[in-house]
Design an enzyme around this catalytic site. Structure first.
Site, mmCIF file in Angstrom:
data_model
loop_
_atom_site.group_PDB
_atom_site.id
_atom_site.type_symbol
_atom_site.label_atom_id
_atom_site.label_comp_id
_atom_site.label_asym_id
_atom_site.label_seq_id
_atom_site.Cartn_x
_atom_site.Cartn_y
_atom_site.Cartn_z
ATOM 1 N N TYR A 26 0.857 -1.123 0.031
ATOM 2 C CA TYR A 26 0.056 0.150 0.114
ATOM 3 C C TYR A 26 0.803 1.111 0.127
ATOM 4 O O TYR A 26 0.287 2.567 -0.023
ATOM 5 C CB TYR A 26 -1.101 0.053 1.172
ATOM 6 C CG TYR A 26 -1.961 -1.308 1.177
ATOM 7 C CD1 TYR A 26 -2.903 -1.253 0.150
ATOM 8 C CD2 TYR A 26 -1.725 -2.074 2.083
ATOM 9 C CE1 TYR A 26 -3.887 -2.278 0.301
ATOM 10 C CE2 TYR A 26 -2.375 -3.216 2.169
ATOM 11 C CZ TYR A 26 -3.469 -3.161 1.135
ATOM 12 O OH TYR A 26 -4.382 -4.338 1.246
ATOM 13 N N HIS A 103 -8.921 1.305 -5.618
ATOM 14 C CA HIS A 103 -8.088 0.264 -4.681
ATOM 15 C C HIS A 103 -6.516 0.666 -5.132
ATOM 16 O O HIS A 103 -6.102 0.835 -6.012
ATOM 17 C CB HIS A 103 -8.104 -1.045 -5.279
ATOM 18 C CG HIS A 103 -9.647 -1.665 -4.823
ATOM 19 N ND1 HIS A 103 -9.897 -2.013 -3.621
ATOM 20 C CD2 HIS A 103 -10.612 -1.631 -5.749
ATOM 21 C CE1 HIS A 103 -11.150 -2.241 -3.779
ATOM 22 N NE2 HIS A 103 -11.730 -2.127 -4.806
#
Length: 151
Positions: A26, A103
């Site tokens: 991430y 996302h």
């Protein structure tokens, strides 16, 4: 709630730990960094921003109900809600404005098959996956262009 000129950016479970949680997947940007990025993009187009994160399904549903009519659009990173949160899906389905699913990682390349399929995809206008936190900025910009009648 009538929310003209407002872009809702809604974040699901565990994104409050962005920057700390699995930075290899991430990245190192925090949720505050994402908010600043989105706010800058929205304000460049004269739009206001509502930015939220929750680990609770009922809060996400409440924000979707607020955005349901009159919002310029919704950018949603459903995170863990992507896979089984049918009440969130139903609330998103009721929204009249454009919605973009974001996302940070490319969920289609994730390690587990269940992580590669989002139930939200069936009702959103479009989606962005795998472009890191810049995907949020792209989604906000797209909504801003739609609000100006540019497609």
């Amino acid at each position: 709630m009538d929310a003209p000129g407002i872009v809702f950016v809604l974040n699901g479970p565990n994104l409050d730990l962005l920057g700390l949680r699995e930075p290899g997947i991430y990245g190192h940007a925090t949720l505050s960094d994402v908010e600043a990025l989105c706010r800058s993009e929205a304000e460049a187009f004269g739009l206001r921003l509502r930015f939220h994160q929750t680990n609770a399904e009922h809060e996400m549903i409440a924000w979707l109900h607020e955005a349901r009519t009159g919002a310029a659009g919704i950018v949603i990173n459903p995170a863990g809600f992507s896979y089984a949160a049918y009440p969130v899906l139903d609330a998103l389905r009721m929204c009249d404005c454009p919605s973009i699913e974001v996302h940070i990682s490319n969920i289609h390349r994730r390690e587990a098959d269940w992580r590669s399929r989002s139930i939200m995809t069936q009702v959103v206008t479009g989606n962005v996956a795998g472009l890191g936190v810049q995907g949020y900025a792209l989604a906000v910009r797209y909504i801003a262009l739609l609000a100006q009648g540019i497609q």
